[in-house]
Motif scaffolding. Structure first.
Motif, PDB file in Angstrom:
ATOM      1  N   LEU A 248       0.830  -1.210   0.000  1.00 41.25           N
ATOM      2  CA  LEU A 248       0.000   0.000   0.000  1.00 41.25           C
ATOM      3  C   LEU A 248       0.867   1.264   0.000  1.00 41.25           C
ATOM      4  N   GLN A 249       2.021   1.168   0.662  1.00 38.84           N
ATOM      5  CA  GLN A 249       2.953   2.301   0.630  1.00 38.84           C
ATOM      6  C   GLN A 249       3.412   2.581  -0.804  1.00 38.84           C
ATOM      7  N   ALA A 250       3.718   1.496  -1.520  1.00 38.97           N
ATOM      8  CA  ALA A 250       4.170   1.649  -2.910  1.00 38.97           C
ATOM      9  C   ALA A 250       3.071   2.266  -3.765  1.00 38.97           C
ATOM     10  N   VAL A 251       1.844   1.814  -3.576  1.00 35.37           N
ATOM     11  CA  VAL A 251       0.724   2.384  -4.340  1.00 35.37           C
ATOM     12  C   VAL A 251       0.663   3.889  -4.087  1.00 35.37           C
ATOM     13  N   GLN A 252       0.752   4.259  -2.831  1.00 34.81           N
ATOM     14  CA  GLN A 252       0.634   5.671  -2.454  1.00 34.81           C
ATOM     15  C   GLN A 252       1.796   6.493  -3.012  1.00 34.81           C
ATOM     16  N   GLU A 253       3.018   6.038  -2.771  1.00 32.15           N
ATOM     17  CA  GLU A 253       4.174   6.858  -3.136  1.00 32.15           C
ATOM     18  C   GLU A 253       4.472   6.844  -4.626  1.00 32.15           C
ATOM     19  N   GLU A 254       4.166   5.745  -5.292  1.00 31.25           N
ATOM     20  CA  GLU A 254       4.434   5.666  -6.733  1.00 31.25           C
ATOM     21  C   GLU A 254       3.214   6.059  -7.554  1.00 31.25           C
ATOM     22  N   ARG A 255       2.142   6.428  -6.883  1.00 38.67           N
ATOM     23  CA  ARG A 255       0.895   6.793  -7.573  1.00 38.67           C
ATOM     24  C   ARG A 255       0.499   5.690  -8.572  1.00 38.67           C
ATOM     25  N   CYS A 256       0.451   4.463  -8.082  1.00 39.00           N
ATOM     26  CA  CYS A 256       0.108   3.340  -8.965  1.00 39.00           C
ATOM     27  C   CYS A 256      -1.357   3.424  -9.378  1.00 39.00           C
ATOM     28  N   THR A 257      -1.618   2.970 -10.599  1.00 34.70           N
ATOM     29  CA  THR A 257      -2.987   2.997 -11.117  1.00 34.70           C
ATOM     30  C   THR A 257      -3.622   1.611 -11.066  1.00 34.70           C
ATOM     31  N   ALA A 258      -2.796   0.588 -10.886  1.00 35.00           N
ATOM     32  CA  ALA A 258      -3.309  -0.784 -10.876  1.00 35.00           C
ATOM     33  C   ALA A 258      -2.620  -1.580  -9.781  1.00 35.00           C
ATOM     34  N   LEU A 259      -3.378  -2.469  -9.165  1.00 34.10           N
ATOM     35  CA  LEU A 259      -2.821  -3.326  -8.116  1.00 34.10           C
ATOM     36  C   LEU A 259      -3.280  -4.754  -8.366  1.00 34.10           C
ATOM     37  N   TYR A 260      -2.314  -5.670  -8.332  1.00 30.94           N
ATOM     38  CA  TYR A 260      -2.619  -7.082  -8.556  1.00 30.94           C
ATOM     39  C   TYR A 260      -2.586  -7.837  -7.226  1.00 30.94           C
ATOM     40  N   GLY A 261      -3.259  -8.969  -7.192  1.00 29.76           N
ATOM     41  CA  GLY A 261      -3.131  -9.825  -6.022  1.00 29.76           C
ATOM     42  C   GLY A 261      -4.087 -11.000  -6.057  1.00 29.76           C
ATOM     43  N   VAL A 262      -3.734 -12.019  -5.283  1.00 22.48           N
ATOM     44  CA  VAL A 262      -4.693 -13.087  -5.052  1.00 22.48           C
ATOM     45  C   VAL A 262      -5.583 -12.594  -3.910  1.00 22.48           C
ATOM     46  N   PRO A 263      -6.769 -13.169  -3.772  1.00 23.36           N
ATOM     47  CA  PRO A 263      -7.697 -12.666  -2.759  1.00 23.36           C
ATOM     48  C   PRO A 263      -7.070 -12.556  -1.356  1.00 23.36           C
ATOM     49  N   THR A 264      -6.253 -13.524  -0.963  1.00 23.79           N
ATOM     50  CA  THR A 264      -5.687 -13.451   0.395  1.00 23.79           C
ATOM     51  C   THR A 264      -4.804 -12.212   0.571  1.00 23.79           C
ATOM     52  N   MET A 265      -4.177 -11.745  -0.490  1.00 30.69           N
ATOM     53  CA  MET A 265      -3.366 -10.523  -0.385  1.00 30.69           C
ATOM     54  C   MET A 265      -4.261  -9.313  -0.142  1.00 30.69           C
ATOM     55  N   PHE A 266      -5.348  -9.242  -0.883  1.00 32.00           N
ATOM     56  CA  PHE A 266      -6.270  -8.111  -0.682  1.00 32.00           C
ATOM     57  C   PHE A 266      -6.867  -8.150   0.721  1.00 32.00           C
ATOM     58  N   ILE A 267      -7.150  -9.352   1.213  1.00 29.71           N
ATOM     59  CA  ILE A 267      -7.694  -9.463   2.575  1.00 29.71           C
ATOM     60  C   ILE A 267      -6.670  -8.910   3.569  1.00 29.71           C
ATOM     61  N   ALA A 268      -5.397  -9.269   3.374  1.00 28.96           N
ATOM     62  CA  ALA A 268      -4.344  -8.786   4.287  1.00 28.96           C
ATOM     63  C   ALA A 268      -4.232  -7.262   4.228  1.00 28.96           C
ATOM     64  N   GLU A 269      -4.370  -6.682   3.048  1.00 30.44           N
ATOM     65  CA  GLU A 269      -4.262  -5.228   2.920  1.00 30.44           C
ATOM     66  C   GLU A 269      -5.467  -4.540   3.586  1.00 30.44           C
ATOM     67  N   LEU A 270      -6.647  -5.076   3.307  1.00 38.88           N
ATOM     68  CA  LEU A 270      -7.866  -4.462   3.841  1.00 38.88           C
ATOM     69  C   LEU A 270      -7.967  -4.566   5.357  1.00 38.88           C
ATOM     70  N   THR A 271      -7.315  -5.575   5.921  1.00 37.92           N
ATOM     71  CA  THR A 271      -7.449  -5.742   7.369  1.00 37.92           C
ATOM     72  C   THR A 271      -6.285  -5.120   8.149  1.00 37.92           C
ATOM     73  N   LEU A 272      -5.400  -4.395   7.460  1.00 41.21           N
ATOM     74  CA  LEU A 272      -4.356  -3.670   8.192  1.00 41.21           C
ATOM     75  C   LEU A 272      -5.033  -2.638   9.099  1.00 41.21           C
ATOM     76  N   PRO A 273      -4.599  -2.525  10.348  1.00 45.11           N
ATOM     77  CA  PRO A 273      -5.240  -1.545  11.239  1.00 45.11           C
ATOM     78  C   PRO A 273      -5.171  -0.125  10.669  1.00 45.11           C
ATOM     79  N   GLU A 274      -4.060   0.185   9.973  1.00 45.41           N
ATOM     80  CA  GLU A 274      -3.911   1.548   9.463  1.00 45.41           C
ATOM     81  C   GLU A 274      -4.379   1.667   8.006  1.00 45.41           C
ATOM     82  N   PHE A 275      -5.176   0.682   7.560  1.00 46.38           N
ATOM     83  CA  PHE A 275      -5.600   0.664   6.152  1.00 46.38           C
ATOM     84  C   PHE A 275      -6.094   2.029   5.655  1.00 46.38           C
ATOM     85  N   SER A 276      -6.960   2.667   6.448  1.00 47.23           N
ATOM     86  CA  SER A 276      -7.601   3.891   5.950  1.00 47.23           C
ATOM     87  C   SER A 276      -6.644   5.072   5.886  1.00 47.23           C
TER      88      SER A 276
END
Ligand code: ATP
Ligand code: MG
Length: 521
Positions: A248-276
């Motif tokens: 998520l840091q890379a998305v933010q700092e590199e201004r990424c337009t696309a993010l890939y992942g298997v569902p478990t990766m997205f679950i891990a990102e969404l459940t980070l306490p600091e996600f928002s």
């Protein structure tokens, strides 16, 4: 067109656009610089005597060198053998010997994996293996330096001798259902598939792909890397191995337009306490693939990660990989309930596994696919190849699917995972989707365990949400009664902290079945 030619066409169109960012080391390449480095590495390989068709192995976590080797081998027509970074000595030796790797490019070590020590251990057993090059050591610099002595013309000559349908890549399947098999793929197979996958995402040279998925797998190297370079988009490597925060840091700092992942990766990102706290406003699209995605997760990806044009892909290593994909203008229903519809230039049919006849729409059957994407075959395993590709060229996927009236496909599970209880076919996916609606369940997987009376019984593995009271079989029964047919209600419930997984983030149900039996005594 070969992969090398395709890259050069992109370089000619977008020489100054960014091609590659390796966040771990902070290095960056424009397309012109990237191609120059690819050529240096390619010439280095020529200096080492690597011939067309020679197997070059790569065994490393994600890094820029991985990508350089991918394109350098493609330019000289060597067959890249992707070795899973989670492999240990036994599997490593198997992959190296099975494909006859002559030159191996590896990392020295990463976290607890001492790659060099493991290579040393198996080297004596790998008769074809002549040279090992360790990334991040003087080996790499020597390779590049050696390349300087090889005239560019020799690289040009080699490139001119290559054909688009030459084998260029051996990719071992994930090993979800057993021992991995080496799918042999051509330039034509993977370059086209990478192109169409990202064409359907509406990719252009303005896009920046954040790729936390392993390159050793087709998700990373085909849908990610080839998908990006065939459109002039930028490859961003957030970290050597998946890490939700660094992603998520890379998305933010590199201004990424696309993010890939298997569902478990997205679950891990969404459940980070600091996600928002991450700024994900640059995201537009991305891909979720590899295994079924719970509907709730998909909704959050669309609404909370700003990925309004996210796609679901379905495919397998043997088909380069993608066969079906959702489209940008699909509504949430299609994007959550299906894996999209057939890709351009491919055919998909659903057949009765017994008779081989096409089943009516709405009826489950085995998904078969045909077209340019079907692999050349399993490396050196003609019998296994014949088991899956029939005489008419159809690849039999082993996946159970339903084709809806609108042509969209729904994966109901693997034939091997289907549970037969007292003569009733049960698709674990359906039970999992249902149990996800329970407010205390964070993650759930359902498998069949042997049963004397019914043949099989259902066992649900449940990971509770933090602070929630562990569910019992009785509580699950209460929750499901009246909503699910009695035979679909799991008899056993195991509360767990994690699930056995492949490095691609797939749940190994074979292992779950074995462990269920042990744990249930
Ligand atoms: P092995 O063949 O070694 O057992 P594997 O089949 O998991 O491992 P891959 O080629 O990486 O190896 O994965 C392809 C499989 O992943 C497909 O056959 C299918 O079962 C599953 N799959 C891929 N995409 C999806 C998806 N979007 N939804 C559901 N399942 C998917
Ligand atoms: Mg498979």
């Amino acid at each position: 067109e070969t992969i090398g030619e395709n890259l050069e066409r992109t370089v000619a169109r977008f020489p100054d656009r960014e091609a590659l960012v390796d966040r771990a080391s902070g290095r960056r390449w424009t397309y012109a610089q990237f191609d120059e480095d690819v050529n240096r590495v390619a010439r280095g390989l020529l200096a080492l005597g690597v011939e067309k068709g020679d197997r070059v192995g790569i065994w490393s976590p994600n890094c820029a060198e991985w990508v350089l080797i991918q394109y350098a081998t493609a330019k000289i027509g060597a067959i890249l053998v992707n070795v899973n970074p989670a492999y240990r000595t036994h599997e490593l030796a198997y992959a190296l010997n099975q494909s006859g790797v002559r030159l191996l490019v590896s990392a020295t070590r990463f976290k607890t994996s001492d790659y060099r020590a493991m290579v040393d251990q198996v080297r004596g057993d790998c008769s074809a293996l002549e040279t090992v090059i360790y990334i991040g050591t003087s080996d790499w610099d020597d390779l590049v330096a050696r390349g300087e002595s090889v005239p560019v013309d020799r690289l040009r000559e080699r490139m001119a001798r290559l054909s688009f349908d030459d084998p260029i890549n051996i990719q071992y399947t994930s090993g979800t259902t057993g021992f991995p098999k080496g799918a042999t793929l051509s330039h034509h197979n993977i370059l086209n598939n990478g192109f169409f996958v990202t064409e359907l995402l509406g990719a252009t040279e303005q896009d920046r792909f954040c790729l936390p998925v392993p390159f050793y797998h087709c998700f990373g190297m085909v849908m990610g890397n080839l998908g990006a370079t065939s459109h002039g988009a930028c490859i961003v490597i957030p970290a050597p191995a998946f890490d939700p925060k660094l992603t998520l840091q890379a998305v933010q700092e590199e201004r990424c337009t696309a993010l890939y992942g298997v569902p478990t990766m997205f679950i891990a990102e969404l459940t980070l306490p600091e996600f928002s706290s991450y700024d994900l406003s640059s995201l537009r699209t991305g891909i979720l693939a590899g295994s079924p995605c719970p509907i709730e997760v998909m909704k959050r990806v669309v609404n909370e990660m700003n990925m309004h044009e996210v796609a679901i892909c379905y495919g397998m290593t043997e088909t380069s990989p993608v066969s079906t994909q959702t489209r940008l203008d699909d509504d949430l229903e299609r994007r959550t309930a299906t894996v999209g519809r057939v890709h351009p230039h491919l055919e998909v049919k659903i057949v009765d596994p017994g008779t081989g006849l096409v089943v009516p729409r709405g009826t489950p059957g085995e998904l078969c696919t045909r077209g340019y994407s079907v692999m050349l075959g399993y490396w050196n395993e003609p019998d296994k190849t014949r088991e899956v590709i029939d005489e008419a060229g159809w690849m039999h996927t082993g996946d159970l699917a339903v084709m809806r009236e609108d042509g969209y496909v729904n994966i109901v599970g693997r034939i091997k995972d289907m549970v037969i209880r007292g003569g009733e076919n049960i698709y674990p996916r359906e039970i999992e989707e249902f149990l996800y609606t329970h407010p205390d369940i964070a993650e759930v997987q359902v498998v069949g365990v042997p049963d004397e009376k019914y043949g099989e019984e259902l066992c649900a593995w449940i990971r509770m949400k933090e602070g929630a009271e562990p569910l019992t079989a009785e509580k699950v029964r209460e929750f499901a009664t009246g909503k699910l047919a009695h035979y679909k209600i799991p008899k056993y419930v195991l509360i767990v902290d994690e699930f056995p997984m492949t490095v691609t983030g797939k749940i190994r149900k074979v292992e779950m079945r074995e462990k269920s039996v042990e744990m249930l005594g």
